[in-house]
Design a protein around this motif. Structure first.
Motif, PDB file in Angstrom:
ATOM      1  N   LEU A  45       0.829  -1.208   0.000  1.00 57.92           N
ATOM      2  CA  LEU A  45       0.000   0.000   0.000  1.00 57.92           C
ATOM      3  C   LEU A  45       0.863   1.257   0.000  1.00 57.92           C
ATOM      4  N   SER A  46       1.851   1.284   0.873  1.00 56.42           N
ATOM      5  CA  SER A  46       2.700   2.471   1.021  1.00 56.42           C
ATOM      6  C   SER A  46       3.482   2.759  -0.251  1.00 56.42           C
ATOM      7  N   ILE A  47       4.021   1.711  -0.873  1.00 56.29           N
ATOM      8  CA  ILE A  47       4.810   1.893  -2.095  1.00 56.29           C
ATOM      9  C   ILE A  47       3.959   2.506  -3.203  1.00 56.29           C
ATOM     10  N   ILE A  48       2.734   2.004  -3.363  1.00 58.38           N
ATOM     11  CA  ILE A  48       1.858   2.510  -4.420  1.00 58.38           C
ATOM     12  C   ILE A  48       1.403   3.941  -4.117  1.00 58.38           C
ATOM     13  N   ILE A  49       1.057   4.203  -2.863  1.00 58.98           N
ATOM     14  CA  ILE A  49       0.541   5.530  -2.492  1.00 58.98           C
ATOM     15  C   ILE A  49       1.627   6.597  -2.573  1.00 58.98           C
ATOM     16  N   LEU A  50       2.842   6.281  -2.110  1.00 58.29           N
ATOM     17  CA  LEU A  50       3.904   7.287  -1.993  1.00 58.29           C
ATOM     18  C   LEU A  50       4.651   7.559  -3.288  1.00 58.29           C
ATOM     19  N   ASN A  51       4.484   6.704  -4.300  1.00 60.13           N
ATOM     20  CA  ASN A  51       5.181   6.902  -5.569  1.00 60.13           C
ATOM     21  C   ASN A  51       4.206   7.334  -6.653  1.00 60.13           C
ATOM     22  N   LYS A  52       4.339   8.603  -7.060  1.00 62.13           N
ATOM     23  CA  LYS A  52       3.409   9.153  -8.061  1.00 62.13           C
ATOM     24  C   LYS A  52       3.504   8.439  -9.403  1.00 62.13           C
ATOM     25  N   SER A  53       4.671   7.857  -9.697  1.00 62.73           N
ATOM     26  CA  SER A  53       4.828   7.135 -10.959  1.00 62.73           C
ATOM     27  C   SER A  53       3.955   5.878 -11.020  1.00 62.73           C
ATOM     28  N   LEU A  54       3.491   5.429  -9.844  1.00 64.54           N
ATOM     29  CA  LEU A  54       2.634   4.244  -9.786  1.00 64.54           C
ATOM     30  C   LEU A  54       1.149   4.604  -9.730  1.00 64.54           C
ATOM     31  N   HIS A  55       0.831   5.885  -9.837  1.00 67.65           N
ATOM     32  CA  HIS A  55      -0.572   6.307  -9.815  1.00 67.65           C
ATOM     33  C   HIS A  55      -1.184   6.153 -11.198  1.00 67.65           C
ATOM     34  N   GLN A  56      -1.206   4.912 -11.659  1.00 68.35           N
ATOM     35  CA  GLN A  56      -1.762   4.527 -12.952  1.00 68.35           C
ATOM     36  C   GLN A  56      -2.911   3.546 -12.705  1.00 68.35           C
ATOM     37  N   PRO A  57      -3.815   3.407 -13.682  1.00 68.55           N
ATOM     38  CA  PRO A  57      -4.995   2.538 -13.479  1.00 68.55           C
ATOM     39  C   PRO A  57      -4.665   1.155 -12.948  1.00 68.55           C
ATOM     40  N   MET A  58      -3.639   0.522 -13.490  1.00 66.58           N
ATOM     41  CA  MET A  58      -3.282  -0.839 -13.073  1.00 66.58           C
ATOM     42  C   MET A  58      -2.977  -0.891 -11.579  1.00 66.58           C
ATOM     43  N   TYR A  59      -2.200   0.075 -11.095  1.00 65.96           N
ATOM     44  CA  TYR A  59      -1.782   0.069  -9.694  1.00 65.96           C
ATOM     45  C   TYR A  59      -2.867   0.615  -8.768  1.00 65.96           C
ATOM     46  N   VAL A  60      -3.706   1.512  -9.283  1.00 64.91           N
ATOM     47  CA  VAL A  60      -4.822   2.013  -8.479  1.00 64.91           C
ATOM     48  C   VAL A  60      -5.806   0.879  -8.185  1.00 64.91           C
ATOM     49  N   ILE A  61      -6.050   0.029  -9.185  1.00 67.62           N
ATOM     50  CA  ILE A  61      -6.912  -1.140  -8.963  1.00 67.62           C
ATOM     51  C   ILE A  61      -6.216  -2.124  -8.021  1.00 67.62           C
ATOM     52  N   LEU A  62      -4.916  -2.336  -8.239  1.00 63.64           N
ATOM     53  CA  LEU A  62      -4.141  -3.238  -7.384  1.00 63.64           C
ATOM     54  C   LEU A  62      -4.150  -2.761  -5.936  1.00 63.64           C
ATOM     55  N   LEU A  63      -4.217  -1.453  -5.718  1.00 64.71           N
ATOM     56  CA  LEU A  63      -4.240  -0.872  -4.375  1.00 64.71           C
ATOM     57  C   LEU A  63      -5.381  -1.436  -3.530  1.00 64.71           C
ATOM     58  N   ASN A  64      -6.487  -1.801  -4.181  1.00 68.40           N
ATOM     59  CA  ASN A  64      -7.646  -2.310  -3.467  1.00 68.40           C
ATOM     60  C   ASN A  64      -7.430  -3.718  -2.927  1.00 68.40           C
ATOM     61  N   LEU A  65      -6.494  -4.442  -3.521  1.00 70.88           N
ATOM     62  CA  LEU A  65      -6.255  -5.827  -3.094  1.00 70.88           C
ATOM     63  C   LEU A  65      -5.653  -5.903  -1.686  1.00 70.88           C
ATOM     64  N   PRO A  66      -4.571  -5.163  -1.379  1.00 71.13           N
ATOM     65  CA  PRO A  66      -4.070  -5.197   0.002  1.00 71.13           C
ATOM     66  C   PRO A  66      -5.055  -4.616   1.016  1.00 71.13           C
ATOM     67  N   ILE A  67      -5.852  -3.624   0.604  1.00 70.09           N
ATOM     68  CA  ILE A  67      -6.879  -3.098   1.509  1.00 70.09           C
ATOM     69  C   ILE A  67      -7.857  -4.208   1.871  1.00 70.09           C
ATOM     70  N   ASN A  68      -8.302  -4.947   0.865  1.00 67.96           N
ATOM     71  CA  ASN A  68      -9.233  -6.044   1.091  1.00 67.96           C
ATOM     72  C   ASN A  68      -8.599  -7.168   1.905  1.00 67.96           C
ATOM     73  N   ASP A  69      -7.335  -7.457   1.629  1.00 71.16           N
ATOM     74  CA  ASP A  69      -6.630  -8.502   2.380  1.00 71.16           C
ATOM     75  C   ASP A  69      -6.480  -8.124   3.853  1.00 71.16           C
ATOM     76  N   LEU A  70      -6.250  -6.853   4.127  1.00 73.72           N
ATOM     77  CA  LEU A  70      -6.148  -6.401   5.521  1.00 73.72           C
ATOM     78  C   LEU A  70      -7.487  -6.517   6.235  1.00 73.72           C
ATOM     79  N   ILE A  71      -8.573  -6.252   5.518  1.00 74.39           N
ATOM     80  CA  ILE A  71      -9.914  -6.406   6.094  1.00 74.39           C
ATOM     81  C   ILE A  71     -10.158  -7.865   6.480  1.00 74.39           C
ATOM     82  N   GLY A  72      -9.874  -8.789   5.552  1.00 72.94           N
ATOM     83  CA  GLY A  72     -10.121 -10.210   5.801  1.00 72.94           C
ATOM     84  C   GLY A  72      -9.259 -10.778   6.907  1.00 72.94           C
ATOM     85  N   SER A  73      -7.966 -10.481   6.879  1.00 73.65           N
ATOM     86  CA  SER A  73      -7.056 -11.041   7.889  1.00 73.65           C
ATOM     87  C   SER A  73      -7.311 -10.453   9.272  1.00 73.65           C
TER      88      SER A  73
END
Length: 311
Positions: A45-73
């Motif tokens: 999450l931190s790597i994607i959020i803190l690096n503007k070069s990763l603020h692309q559709p692919m990584y923005v969608i990927l950002l939701n995966l660790p959020i969801n994983d943290l909810i489940g675990s």
């Protein structure tokens, strides 16, 4: 059957029934697994959020995966660790419902997010010239909103239907709380709940499996039409990894659902499949989508060199 009017707000869980000499190793394993899941997913999450070069559709969608994983675990592990540490097999009904709600949000959210990621890869590989137009910020926000709103609304209705029914039992036949185990506490007709629950599963499967099948067939066709062997190999490797994660999660999830309706399935096997689904994906996802993705791996190594192991 307990008297409905005197039913306790405290529920008893079946527990893991571990031999005394394995309790401490199990506790250490559960604690370590939770710490690894927290570290890996928060790092991603931190790597994607803190690096503007990763603020692309692919990584923005990927950002939701660790959020969801943290909810489940987080819905699962604190209760499991508490049970192992203090040998308690009790849980408050309100806490149980909350845990079950977030467990189901996680399960449904995982397949929805993986489907959204498959759609993004389909557009990137099959329609590269129109990728930026199709995956615009507005369209991206609509896609992510659809994933979460449809997920939360479906699960909310599932638990509204559950909470309207009277309870007359207080013993759960599972190691953690979920909708099927909570339904077993009810002493009323659960036909509507069962139909709606099966409908959610059916609709989710039709939509997500249909989306995955369509996108990967199109991606395979596009890959074999591409004359560049390097591009074709990279696309196939990315999609194969994604597909393996999806199929693994699907198999574990469907087996757990079906096992509740098959009386001859071992309770221990049901426990294993249920817990495995909530451990494996949150642990593997950040490793697979983090370390296997070149851009994220590069940013992670750069951060380590600059802040953790400076030269």
């Amino acid at each position: 059957m307990d008297n409905i009017s005197n039913i306790s707000s405290t529920l008893t869980l079946q527990g893991f029934d571990l031999p005394p000499d394995t309790v401490i190793p199990a506790f250490l394993f559960a604690t370590l697994a939770y710490m690894i899941i927290l570290f890996c997913n928060i790092s991603l999450l931190s790597i994607i959020i803190l690096n503007k070069s990763l603020h692309q559709p692919m990584y923005v969608i990927l950002l939701n995966l660790p959020i969801n994983d943290l909810i489940g675990s987080t819905a699962l592990f604190p209760q499991v660790i508490k049970e192992l540490l203090w040998d308690t097999k009790t849980i408050q009904f309100s806490t149980c419902v909350t845990q079950a709600f977030f467990v189901h949000v996680y399960i449904t959210g995982a397949v929805n997010i993986l489907s959204a990621m498959a759609y993004d890869r389909y557009v990137a590989i099959c329609k590269p010239m129109n990728y930026n137009t199709i995956m615009s910020n507005a369209h991206l926000m609509k896609l992510i909103s659809l994933v979460w709103l449809s997920n939360v609304l479906m699960i909310a209705v599932l638990f509204i239907l559950l909470l309207r029914l009277p309870r007359c039992r207080s013993h759960l036949t599972h190691t953690y709380c979920d909708n099927p185990s909570l339904l077993q506490l009810v002493c009323a007709n659960t036909t509507i709940n069962n139909i709606y629950g099966l409908m959610i599963v059916a609709v989710s499967q039709v939509v997500t499996v249909g989306m995955m099948a369509f996108t990967y067939i199109q991606i395979l066709i596009a890959c074999f039409r591409n004359k560049s062997s390097d591009t074709r190999s990279k696309a196939l490797q990315t999609c194969a990894t994604h597909l393996i994660v999806f199929l693994l999660f699907e198999c574990l999830g469907l087996f757990t659902i079906i096992s509740y309706r098959l009386t001859y399935v071992s309770p221990h096997l049901r426990k294993f499949s249920g817990v495995a689904g909530l451990i494996m994906s949150p642990t593997l996802n950040p490793i697979i989508y983090g370390l296997k993705t070149k851009e994220i791996r590069t940013k992670a190594l750069k951060f380590l060199k600059e802040h953790v192991y400076p030269v």
